[in-house]
Design a protein around this motif. Structure first.
Motif, PDB file in Angstrom:
ATOM      1  N   GLY A 195       0.890  -1.262  -0.010  1.00 49.13           N
ATOM      2  CA  GLY A 195       0.079  -0.150  -0.060  1.00 49.13           C
ATOM      3  C   GLY A 195       0.730   1.227   0.119  1.00 49.13           C
ATOM      4  O   GLY A 195       0.257   2.404  -0.676  1.00 49.13           O
ATOM      5  N   GLU A 222      -6.531  -1.674  -7.874  1.00 52.17           N
ATOM      6  CA  GLU A 222      -7.545  -1.546  -6.901  1.00 52.17           C
ATOM      7  C   GLU A 222      -7.665  -2.469  -5.968  1.00 52.17           C
ATOM      8  O   GLU A 222      -7.803  -2.547  -4.482  1.00 52.17           O
ATOM      9  N   TRP A 225      -4.728  -2.994  -3.307  1.00 56.03           N
ATOM     10  CA  TRP A 225      -4.584  -1.941  -2.446  1.00 56.03           C
ATOM     11  C   TRP A 225      -5.525  -1.812  -1.306  1.00 56.03           C
ATOM     12  O   TRP A 225      -5.694  -1.012  -0.696  1.00 56.03           O
ATOM     13  N   THR A 226      -6.784  -2.437  -1.663  1.00 53.85           N
ATOM     14  CA  THR A 226      -8.153  -2.263  -0.925  1.00 53.85           C
ATOM     15  C   THR A 226      -8.259  -3.454  -0.113  1.00 53.85           C
ATOM     16  O   THR A 226      -8.912  -3.377   1.024  1.00 53.85           O
ATOM     17  N   ASN A 229      -6.441  -3.746   3.888  1.00 54.34           N
ATOM     18  CA  ASN A 229      -5.292  -2.666   3.986  1.00 54.34           C
ATOM     19  C   ASN A 229      -5.685  -1.625   4.735  1.00 54.34           C
ATOM     20  O   ASN A 229      -6.610  -0.746   4.311  1.00 54.34           O
ATOM     21  N   GLN A 232      -5.798   1.867   2.888  1.00 58.92           N
ATOM     22  CA  GLN A 232      -6.831   2.129   2.135  1.00 58.92           C
ATOM     23  C   GLN A 232      -7.603   3.357   2.023  1.00 58.92           C
ATOM     24  O   GLN A 232      -7.925   3.968   1.110  1.00 58.92           O
ATOM     25  N   TRP A 236      -7.674   5.632  -0.949  1.00 57.11           N
ATOM     26  CA  TRP A 236      -8.936   6.026  -1.567  1.00 57.11           C
ATOM     27  C   TRP A 236      -9.129   7.641  -1.687  1.00 57.11           C
ATOM     28  O   TRP A 236      -9.535   8.401  -2.662  1.00 57.11           O
TER      29      TRP A 236
END
Length: 442
Positions: A195, A222, A225-226, A229, A232, A236
């Protein structure tokens, strides 16, 4: 019991094979910003209560949280580690943690700096030092702390991707954008779930006003890293900034309502991003409905914390947006107490945090000339209270908006020209330039 070594060859005192396995899992999670490293390190401590580095690791996690309630846990972990058997490296870690837990950010950074000069392959020392450099706004050390260690690292070593990601962010914060992007992309190639690397490249694209590239960068990776995490929300937020520069407020609000603040987090690190996003919309005159009230309700218990000035500024945004003058007064009072303390936050607050909070309150009162007066001396030294260039940009945005609203034509034109020079491809820069130009003919 035989002395064990971790997967980088460093001796670890008091560990067992089981505990070391949990420690290395926690380290992997922290380097990627995934999972629950605190849960993993608690397993390590349960398996080997005398494992000094496991206590250090836990203390670092809480010490870097910027949450006042976390500091007793960090202090206890540091005291425990200091009282256990250990080698010189482990004792240095415990000393650094002790300083961090008492608000000695700069002293902790210096101890870790010396440690990684002697032991450049110490992954936790590099990561903790890098994060402290971020929280103290030390751009040069964000770069140089890692650069000094990088020659001993190789792709064959566990966590190499994390070292590359930290170097990427250091390069970005010192405006070496080409190398920052190359290092960040390489880190993602090696570990797609990193991340911090995802974030470093997003920063490059933000600073270069490559909005469409940034949106693609975030969307294409996406899923990685979501997933579980804990960075995140911040990532975002970076996606939302690209939409902000393009003037796409509907997309920003959709992100705010969903992954950024749909869960109504009470963690300061997440609320900082929520405040910063809403404040940008507020500067543009957008009515965000009840969102300020919902966010301010979660900031209110922290109004008297006074332990990290960067958080204070973002709490003030929420209080002003929600019209909570009492909470704003409490925050200012807490800052006055903080400036009398014997820790580094006293300086963060005195130099930057307090004038920024006063400026935000003045903006909320419609006293735009006072906002300008307070912010102009601060913007050049704003790094002293932490954060990144992208995060501190909110100070410049507030200043130029206040200059326009206060009718200071020449200053507004100068600030707009400055921004357009730095970010010539930014639609927002062009908007400020048009508004400032219109002042001269109004």
């Amino acid at each position: 019991m035989a002395l064990l070594r971790d997967n980088l060859g460093l001796a670890v005192t008091g560990a067992t094979p089981e505990a070391l396995g949990h420690y290395e899992e926690a380290m992997h999670q922290l380097q990627c910003f995934i999972g629950d490293p605190v849960a993993a390190i608690d397993k390590a401590i349960a398996a080997a209560p005398g494992f000094a580095m496991a206590h250090v690791f836990k203390g670092v996690m809480f010490g870097l949280s910027t949450e006042r309630d976390a500091m007793p846990i960090a202090r206890d972990a540091g005291a425990t580690a200091a009282g256990l058997a250990g080698n010189d490296r482990e004792h240095a870690h415990a000393a650094a943690l002790g300083q961090l837990a008492e608000g000695g950010w700069h002293r902790a950074a210096a101890i870790l700096e010396d440690l990684t000069i002697e032991v450049p392959q110490d992954a936790l020392a590099l990561l903790a030092g890098h994060q402290i450099d971020f929280f103290t706004g030390n751009a040069r050390m964000l770069r140089d702390r890692i650069a000094r260690a990088l020659p001993v690292w190789s792709e064959a070593m566990p966590g190499y991707h994390a070292v590359l990601s930290m170097q990427a962010f250091g390069f970005e914060e010192t405006a070496d954008y080409a190398r920052a992007e190359a290092f960040g992309r390489r880190a993602i190639d090696l570990q797609p779930r990193n991340g911090w690397a995802q974030h470093a490249v997003a920063h490059v694209m933000e600073m270069q006003s490559r909005q469409h590239d940034g949106i693609r960068w975030m969307r294409d990776n996406e899923a990685n890293w979501t997933k579980e995490n804990f960075l995140q929300v911040h990532n975002w937020w970076h996606l939302a900034l690209f939409h902000y520069d393009l003037g796409e407020t509907d997309e920003m609000l959709a992100l705010y309502n969903g992954p950024i603040y749909g869960a109504r987090s009470t963690l300061a690190l997440n609320m900082v991003d929520a405040s910063a996003l809403l404040w940008r919309l507020h500067l543009g005159g957008l009515n965000v409905g009840d969102r300020w009230q919902e966010l301010a309700a979660n900031w209110s218990p922290k109004a008297k914390a006074g332990n990290y000035a960067f958080n204070d500024a973002h709490a003030m945004m929420a209080f002003i947006g929600a019209g909570l003058s009492g909470a704003a007064d409490d925050l200012i009072a807490a800052q006055r107490e903080a400036m009398a303390a014997d820790d580094d936050n006293a300086g963060f607050t005195r130099d930057v945090g307090h004038p920024v909070c006063l400026a935000i309150r003045a903006f909320g009162d419609g006293n735009y000339a006072e906002t300008v007066r307070l912010l102009r001396p601060v913007r050049a030294i704003s790094g002293r209270f932490g954060g990144s260039h992208a995060q501190r940009d909110v100070i410049d945005l507030t200043l130029v908006e206040a200059a326009i609203r206060s009718g200071q034509t020449h200053l507004a034109q100068a600030l707009a020209a400055e921004r357009h020079s730095a970010r010539p491809d930014s639609p927002l820069s062009a908007l400020f330039a048009r508004r400032a130009a219109q002042m001269a003919v109004a």
